[in-house]
Structure formats: C-alpha cells, structure tokens
Write an enzyme that holds these catalytic residues in place. Structure first.
Site, PDB file in Angstrom:
ATOM      1  CG  ASP A  69     -25.637  41.581  77.049  1.00 28.13           C
ATOM      2  OD1 ASP A  69     -26.197  40.559  77.492  1.00 28.13           O
ATOM      3  OD2 ASP A  69     -25.602  42.662  77.667  1.00 28.13           O
ATOM      4  CG  HIS A  88     -26.735  35.540  76.396  1.00 27.36           C
ATOM      5  ND1 HIS A  88     -26.442  36.879  76.421  1.00 27.36           N
ATOM      6  CD2 HIS A  88     -27.623  35.388  75.375  1.00 27.36           C
ATOM      7  CE1 HIS A  88     -27.102  37.512  75.482  1.00 27.36           C
ATOM      8  NE2 HIS A  88     -27.833  36.629  74.818  1.00 27.36           N
TER       9      HIS A  88
END
Length: 431
Positions: free
Chosen positions: A407, A403
């Site tokens: 995204d 992450h």
C-alpha cells in the site's frame, strides 16, 4: 554407451538452447572437456563431458531448445569409465525397483512404463510421494514435466518439487479449453514499410525473453510509482574525497552503486514486507536480502545480476560484488546462479542521464527502485542564520510497487527510509 543429458544448470531452469557443439560425431573427447555451449536464462554456459570416449551420436543441433534431463548425445566411453557407468545405472535401477508402489491416484493409474511418459526431463518414474505432493499443491502434469530432477538418472525427488514451489514464478496450467475467445474490434495498426529505405531487425533470444517478462509483469501486478527528491550533497562529497583512498586500500573502484545497495538493504531491514514475493493469495516473506542490479549489456539488452545477502556485507565487500558482477555482465561471463534469487531490484537510470524513471517490477518481486541522475542546482536550505540558497546535489528516487500487497503507506515509508539513509550519510564511515 553413455547417455549425455542436458544437465541442471540452475534453480527453476527447465530448458536450454544449444549454441554450438565443440565436437562432432566420431571425435574423441576427454572427461570434463567442454562438449557444447548452451544458453539458459540469459546466460551462456559451457557444458563438459562426464566421461572420456568417442562421440557416437548427436541428437540436437544449433538453436534447438532442449529440456533439462533430455538425452542429447551418446558417447562410447573408455573401458574403465564404461564399467563404472554400468554399475551406477544398475544401482539406480535397483533403487527404483525397490521404491515402486501401487498406483494410488489418477497421476499413477497406469503401469510404471506409462507413468514414465509423464516426465520428459529425464526422470523415469513418479513416486506416490511426488504424486501426492503434486495433488496437494495443485501441480499439473505439464508443470511436473518441467521440474529438473536431481536423483539418479534425473529422477524427481521431494526436494526438487519443494525447491520448485519455493521459486515458482510462472505456474504452468493444464491447457485450458477456450471457447469463443473475445476479440477486439479495434483493428491492429498497420506498419508502413518502405522497401530499400526501412529495414527489419528480428528480436534475438534475450530480447524476446525481456519482452515476455515485461508484458507478464504489467499484466500481473497493478503498478504504482512514488517519487522522492533527496539531497545527496554530503554523500557525493564523501565519495569524491575517498574514492582514491578507497581503491588504494581495498583494490576496488568506488561507484555510487554499492552506496545505493547499502541504503536499500538497510531500508529493507526496517520494512521487511517490501522484501516479499506474491502468488495468488500467498505472500512469501524473504529472510535473505538479495539485491538485483538492472544492468545494460553492450548489445542494448538488459540483465539483472544479484548481490546476495547485501545486509551482511560492508561497503568494501559490496563494492567488490558490484564491480565483479558488472564486469561479468560486460564480458558476457555471468553464471546462471549470479542472475537468480533476487528479492528486490534497483535500476540506476541516472547513468543514462535520466532525471527519473518508472521501472517495471522484476517478477515475482513486489517493488523496484530507480535512481535518477545526480544534478547540482540551487536549493533553499535552512541554516542557523535562517533560509538560504545554496548549490546542492539533488537526485530523484522512483519506487514502482505492486499495489496488491504494497500500500501507499508501506511504499512511501520505505522510499523515505532509503532517502534518509542517503541524505544522512555518515561521513565518518570507514572501510
């Protein structure tokens, strides 16, 4: 006397473990005859002798970990080869003498003989150019010591440093000074062991490496996992109808793995930012699409052979690569280069009957995709007559991604693209 050094066995490999010597001191060995077996990066390799002669000294024993370039043995070469070796060493020394320059940094503030001590992998000199690159790229002395040199007598060259930087996975920092390290107040759980009933298994070398790699990955990347259910009824039917003809024409067994690799490679072409590596604040976008296949070994350990340039190969070529790599993994004959350079990894957890999984990212990649078991069940589908219930072949996909750089939009879009390729498989595919 010829110095036999630990050779460079692959990119970014800094050391290897001695498995066994096939010759003893006093034995005669022919050039290119296997002298010893070593283990490196999960792969066992045979190392041949560079010359013919008598083995005079062996400096390392079984299970010793030896840096690349280190002198491991001395061989009294045959007369002709001995002269050739002497000429080669003389030319190397002449070249090194011509290239020695005045020290220009703290790395080279000592005399050349002292500077040589900075290298433990066989290289005898750090040139001012290498030193300047190290300073610019924030390479510590400890890290320079680990880079295998491809020059004469293992000398470190500019290309070696840049190649190392390109594949740099675990930057080696200068030894930090830790003052009052934080300690946890939570007591370490005690393992109750019953003598004569329970027993202890010591981790083997590969299991230790896997454990270290998994812990490193979880500590490095904030993992997020997304799931998608796909209808692969048409894909399954096509494979079942064509697997015999496919094998007769190509000589290759058609499993689901090459079909999965093909779908992933196409999806990466649509979303290239999933095919990257990250280091600090830098994102390295990979042009090549090299798909790693997480593969279980007969021992229960895990290895990741690599299908290179998967986007450039047709289904027959992918099946050939997948079958060859799987067979080499089962027979423990994978070569070091066959488990290096992956840019994205897949794991077929369905082969073990798992519905889905939450795979751990194979560093320094940023995503890994797991394929669950293909299972038939009743599903509601839309037809020209309206909604109907039909028996469909369904499968879960689970994508774990980093992450820091991936995204939800990118991860979800990529996962959906893989699913689209599988659900909308072209049943007119030829081979």
């Amino acid at each position: 006397m010829v110095e036999f050094r630990m050779p460079k066995l692959g990119e970014s490999i800094a050391e290897a473990t001695v498995i066994s010597w096939l010759k003893n001191v006093g034995d005669y060995i022919a050039a290119e005859e296997t002298l010893l077996e070593v283990a490196t990066d999960k792969v066992d390799s045979e190392v041949p002798s560079p010359v013919s002669g008598i083995i005079k000294e062996i400096r390392f024993q079984k299970n010793d970990v030896v840096p690349v370039g280190t002198v491991m043995a001395l061989i009294e070469a045959s007369e002709g080869e001995s002269q050739l070796q002497s000429q080669s060493q003389s030319q190397s020394q002449t070249q090194q003498s011509a290239q020695v320059a005045e020290p220009s940094s703290p790395y080279a503030s000592a005399a050349p003989s002292s500077v040589a001590q900075l290298r433990q992998g066989g290289t005898t000199f750090l040139s001012p150019l290498i030193i300047s690159i190290a300073q610019k790229e924030n390479l510590s002395i400890e890290e320079l010591q680990l880079i295998p040199g491809s020059g004469a007598d293992g000398r470190l060259q500019k290309s070696d440093v840049y190649q190392y930087l390109k594949n740099r996975k675990y930057p080696v920092q200068s030894k930090p000074v830790v003052q009052n390290p934080p300690t946890s107040s939570y007591p370490k759980p005690k393992i109750n062991y019953t003598e004569g009933k329970d027993y202890i298994i010591e981790m083997d070398r590969m299991r230790k490496m896997i454990a270290d790699h998994m812990v490193y990955s979880k500590q490095t990347s904030p993992h997020v996992t997304s799931y998608l259910e796909v209808d692969v009824t048409d894909l399954v039917a096509w494979r079942n109808n064509h697997k015999e003809a496919f094998q007769a024409k190509t000589g290759q067994k058609l499993t689901f793995t090459p079909l999965f690799v093909e779908a992933v490679a196409k999806a990466i072409q649509a979303y290239p930012l999933i095919n990257v590596a990250v280091e600090d604040t830098k994102i390295f976008v990979r042009k090549d699409i090299n798909i790693g296949m997480a593969t279980a070994l007969p021992t229960g350990n895990l290895i990741v052979p690599v299908v290179r340039n998967a986007d450039t190969k047709d289904l027959a070529a992918l099946a050939s690569d997948v079958n060859q790599l799987a067979e080499s993994a089962r027979t423990n004959t994978l070569k070091p280069e066959q488990i290096q350079g992956s840019t994205f990894t897949i794991s077929n957890v369905g082969t073990f009957g798992s519905l889905m999984g939450t795979p751990i990212i194979n560093q320094p990649e940023v995503a890994i995709l797991a394929f669950g078991i293909i299972k038939k069940r009743p599903e509601v589908i839309t037809t020209a007559k309206g909604d109907e219930i039909a028996i469909r072949s369904m499968m879960f996909l689970s994508l774990s991604f980093d992450h820091r750089v991936v995204d939800g939009f990118l991860g979800g879009s990529f996962l959906r693209k893989v699913g689209d390729y599988l659900e909308q498989f072209d049943t007119n595919t030829t081979y």
